[in-house]
Design a protein around this motif. Structure first.
Motif, PDB file in Angstrom:
ATOM      1  N   LEU A  17       0.817  -1.216   0.000  1.00 19.74           N
ATOM      2  CA  LEU A  17       0.000   0.000   0.000  1.00 19.74           C
ATOM      3  C   LEU A  17       0.853   1.269   0.000  1.00 19.74           C
ATOM      4  O   LEU A  17       0.650   2.177  -0.812  1.00 19.74           O
ATOM      5  CB  LEU A  17      -0.915   0.000   1.236  1.00 19.74           C
ATOM      6  CG  LEU A  17      -1.634   1.319   1.511  1.00 19.74           C
ATOM      7  CD1 LEU A  17      -2.695   1.593   0.463  1.00 19.74           C
ATOM      8  CD2 LEU A  17      -2.254   1.323   2.904  1.00 19.74           C
ATOM      9  N   ILE A  18       1.817   1.340   0.921  1.00 19.33           N
ATOM     10  CA  ILE A  18       2.566   2.592   1.085  1.00 19.33           C
ATOM     11  C   ILE A  18       3.506   2.828  -0.103  1.00 19.33           C
ATOM     12  O   ILE A  18       3.512   3.910  -0.696  1.00 19.33           O
ATOM     13  CB  ILE A  18       3.350   2.585   2.418  1.00 19.33           C
ATOM     14  CG1 ILE A  18       2.380   2.421   3.606  1.00 19.33           C
ATOM     15  CG2 ILE A  18       4.178   3.860   2.564  1.00 19.33           C
ATOM     16  CD1 ILE A  18       1.395   3.539   3.816  1.00 19.33           C
ATOM     17  N   VAL A  75       8.644  -2.358   3.941  1.00 21.98           N
ATOM     18  CA  VAL A  75       8.271  -3.735   4.306  1.00 21.98           C
ATOM     19  C   VAL A  75       7.738  -3.718   5.745  1.00 21.98           C
ATOM     20  O   VAL A  75       7.887  -2.708   6.444  1.00 21.98           O
ATOM     21  CB  VAL A  75       9.493  -4.682   4.185  1.00 21.98           C
ATOM     22  CG1 VAL A  75       9.991  -4.724   2.745  1.00 21.98           C
ATOM     23  CG2 VAL A  75      10.614  -4.267   5.132  1.00 21.98           C
ATOM     24  N   SER A 102       5.806   1.794  10.999  1.00 26.24           N
ATOM     25  CA  SER A 102       4.924   2.395  11.995  1.00 26.24           C
ATOM     26  C   SER A 102       5.562   2.501  13.382  1.00 26.24           C
ATOM     27  O   SER A 102       4.970   3.097  14.278  1.00 26.24           O
ATOM     28  CB  SER A 102       3.640   1.566  12.120  1.00 26.24           C
ATOM     29  OG  SER A 102       3.068   1.392  10.852  1.00 26.24           O
ATOM     30  N   ALA A 128      -0.650   7.832   7.271  1.00 29.16           N
ATOM     31  CA  ALA A 128      -1.687   7.674   6.253  1.00 29.16           C
ATOM     32  C   ALA A 128      -1.778   6.207   5.922  1.00 29.16           C
ATOM     33  O   ALA A 128      -0.765   5.519   5.870  1.00 29.16           O
ATOM     34  CB  ALA A 128      -1.310   8.456   4.995  1.00 29.16           C
ATOM     35  N   GLY A 134      -1.041  -4.543  -0.267  1.00 29.51           N
ATOM     36  CA  GLY A 134      -0.615  -5.126  -1.534  1.00 29.51           C
ATOM     37  C   GLY A 134      -0.398  -4.085  -2.625  1.00 29.51           C
ATOM     38  O   GLY A 134      -0.774  -2.920  -2.483  1.00 29.51           O
TER      39      GLY A 134
HETATM   40  P1  NAD Z   1       1.693  -4.162   2.595  1.00 29.71           P
HETATM   41  O1  NAD Z   1       1.352  -5.437   3.274  1.00 29.71           O
HETATM   42  O2  NAD Z   1       0.688  -3.551   1.670  1.00 29.71           O
HETATM   43  O3  NAD Z   1       3.067  -4.341   1.792  1.00 29.71           O
HETATM   44  C1  NAD Z   1       4.241  -4.861   2.323  1.00 29.71           C
HETATM   45  C2  NAD Z   1       5.097  -5.320   1.171  1.00 29.71           C
HETATM   46  O4  NAD Z   1       6.350  -5.771   1.657  1.00 29.71           O
HETATM   47  C3  NAD Z   1       4.492  -6.482   0.389  1.00 29.71           C
HETATM   48  O5  NAD Z   1       4.681  -6.234  -0.984  1.00 29.71           O
HETATM   49  C4  NAD Z   1       5.333  -7.673   0.835  1.00 29.71           C
HETATM   50  O6  NAD Z   1       5.386  -8.672  -0.164  1.00 29.71           O
HETATM   51  C5  NAD Z   1       6.681  -7.001   1.032  1.00 29.71           C
HETATM   52  N1  NAD Z   1       7.603  -7.719   1.913  1.00 29.71           N
HETATM   53  C6  NAD Z   1       7.358  -8.303   3.095  1.00 29.71           C
HETATM   54  N2  NAD Z   1       8.498  -8.795   3.617  1.00 29.71           N
HETATM   55  C7  NAD Z   1       9.476  -8.512   2.729  1.00 29.71           C
HETATM   56  C8  NAD Z   1      10.867  -8.755   2.674  1.00 29.71           C
HETATM   57  N3  NAD Z   1      11.477  -9.388   3.659  1.00 29.71           N
HETATM   58  N4  NAD Z   1      11.571  -8.314   1.589  1.00 29.71           N
HETATM   59  C9  NAD Z   1      10.963  -7.640   0.594  1.00 29.71           C
HETATM   60  N5  NAD Z   1       9.629  -7.383   0.570  1.00 29.71           N
HETATM   61  C10 NAD Z   1       8.914  -7.816   1.628  1.00 29.71           C
HETATM   62  O7  NAD Z   1       2.138  -3.156   3.744  1.00 29.71           O
HETATM   63  P2  NAD Z   1       2.065  -1.565   3.833  1.00 29.71           P
HETATM   64  O8  NAD Z   1       0.744  -1.185   4.413  1.00 29.71           O
HETATM   65  O9  NAD Z   1       2.517  -0.931   2.571  1.00 29.71           O
HETATM   66  O10 NAD Z   1       3.130  -1.349   5.009  1.00 29.71           O
HETATM   67  C11 NAD Z   1       4.502  -1.226   4.755  1.00 29.71           C
HETATM   68  C12 NAD Z   1       5.147  -0.507   5.919  1.00 29.71           C
HETATM   69  O11 NAD Z   1       4.490   0.748   6.090  1.00 29.71           O
HETATM   70  C13 NAD Z   1       5.041  -1.250   7.248  1.00 29.71           C
HETATM   71  O12 NAD Z   1       6.260  -1.145   7.923  1.00 29.71           O
HETATM   72  C14 NAD Z   1       3.951  -0.490   7.987  1.00 29.71           C
HETATM   73  O13 NAD Z   1       4.190  -0.515   9.391  1.00 29.71           O
HETATM   74  C15 NAD Z   1       4.088   0.908   7.423  1.00 29.71           C
HETATM   75  N6  NAD Z   1       2.861   1.709   7.417  1.00 29.71           N
HETATM   76  C16 NAD Z   1       1.666   1.159   7.093  1.00 29.71           C
HETATM   77  C17 NAD Z   1       0.519   1.941   7.132  1.00 29.71           C
HETATM   78  C18 NAD Z   1      -0.835   1.356   6.822  1.00 29.71           C
HETATM   79  O14 NAD Z   1      -1.840   1.873   7.290  1.00 29.71           O
HETATM   80  N7  NAD Z   1      -0.921   0.312   6.035  1.00 29.71           N
HETATM   81  C19 NAD Z   1       0.609   3.306   7.442  1.00 29.71           C
HETATM   82  C20 NAD Z   1       1.868   3.864   7.706  1.00 29.71           C
HETATM   83  C21 NAD Z   1       2.994   3.044   7.702  1.00 29.71           C
END
Ligand code: NAD
Length: 290
Positions: A17-18, A75, A102, A128, A134
């Motif tokens: 997502l991010i 990640v 986070s 956000a 995904g």
């Molecule tokens: P997501 O699940 O949509 O995406 C995570 C991605 O990382 C996936 O494509 C997954 O395949 C990949 N991944 C996982 N382990 C991996 C590895 N070892 N090597 C390479 N790729 C790997 O998650 P997201 O929501 O985009 O979150 C990503 C980060 O952003 C997290 O650390 C989360 O704490 C932070 N975050 C999330 C939000 C939210 O609301 N979703 C908000 C702010 C920050």
């Protein structure tokens, strides 16, 4: 469009997502000349290529970060250290590494030791998100008018921080700097514990559903629907948040439980004054922040 890209080459590691939202926002505002992406799963890489996410999707993290001026670790928090170890030897001298995790203290402890001299580390956290995850869940306006907290570590070059700030501002965010432990405590109050409460509430409703069949969902008002939306968030991401922000969430959870017990007692003893005074106080807090 901005006048000139802020970075020539950006690498996004993890394409969820991010990161996908960052790519669309970067492209829309012309903030980078070239964006490479890498995700661990072949399926995610394939999806990313199919939908045109990033100018190039590579088969390894090392390949993605080669020559990058900015590397974004996107990640789950628990995977940041291993990714940093993998890319460390391949980073360009003078590059900036940031993350979007986070939780900040744990990411700093896990990532910093793997970064070579001459690479700038500027941890970050955009406030956000949605309950979706995904590569197909991102959109270019996710960060518009949202906060992005930057958490520079000791010795970080102020120019690297200032450039990253311009990048986030280009994506529409408002940027502030914060100290890591303070960040983790603030987020435990404003995001992490509320998520845990939502998970619990939906779990309780599911137990109840066995008694009331589908009525819990059928008659659910906005409050409960909001809980179910929050509780649909990615389980891996949230498992990592609680495991890595353990102290702060336990502290806030302890205080929350005390307050809950006090309200429970007021309800049991019919103490309407106590309940009224409590709700009056919380209403004043809400009115004071909007
Ligand atoms: P997501 O699940 O949509 O995406 C995570 C991605 O990382 C996936 O494509 C997954 O395949 C990949 N991944 C996982 N382990 C991996 C590895 N070892 N090597 C390479 N790729 C790997 O998650 P997201 O929501 O985009 O979150 C990503 C980060 O952003 C997290 O650390 C989360 O704490 C932070 N975050 C999330 C939000 C939210 O609301 N979703 C908000 C702010 C920050």
């Amino acid at each position: 469009m901005t006048d000139a890209p802020i970075y020539d080459k950006v690498a996004l590691i993890g394409l969820g997502l991010i990161a996908s939202s960052m790519f669309w926002a970067t492209r829309r505002a012309g903030l980078a000349g070239h964006v490479t992406g890498y995700a661990r799963s072949a399926e995610t890489r394939e999806t990313a290529r199919r939908i045109g996410l990033c100018h190039e999707v590579t088969e390894s993290a090392a390949e993605a970060v080669k020559d990058a001026d900015l590397v974004v670790l996107a990640v789950p928090v628990g995977a940041m250290g291993a990714v940093a170890e993998e890319i460390g030897p391949h980073l360009k001298p003078g590059a900036t590494v940031t993350d979007v995790g986070s939780v900040k203290r744990r990411v700093i402890d896990d990532v910093a030791p793997h970064l070579p001299e001459g690479v700038h580390f500027v941890p970050g956290h955009p406030l956000a998100g949605t309950e979706h995850s995904g590569p197909e869940s991102g959109f270019s306006t996710l960060f518009e008018n949202r906060w992005c907290l930057l958490v520079p570590v000791e010795g970080t070059d102020p120019e690297a921080t200032a450039r990253l700030r311009r990048y986030w501002e280009g994506m529409g965010a408002q940027v502030e700097e914060m100290e890591p432990d303070h960040h983790d405590l603030v987020l435990a109050v404003t995001s992490h514990t509320p998520h845990l409460i939502a998970y619990t509430m939906v779990g309780v409703a599911d137990d109840l559903r066995r008694v009331t069949d589908s009525e819990v969902i059928k008659y659910s008002a906005a409050g409960f629907r909001d809980f179910t939306r929050i509780a649909a968030s990615d389980p891996t991401m949230w498992r990592d948040v609680f495991l890595t922000n353990k102290d702060a969430t336990l502290e806030i959870l302890g205080r929350f439980t005390e307050e809950l017990f006090a309200l429970q007692r007021a309800i049991r003893t019919g103490d309407g004054d106590e309940l009224h005074a409590y709700f009056t106080r919380t209403r004043a807090i809400r009115r004071g922040i909007i």
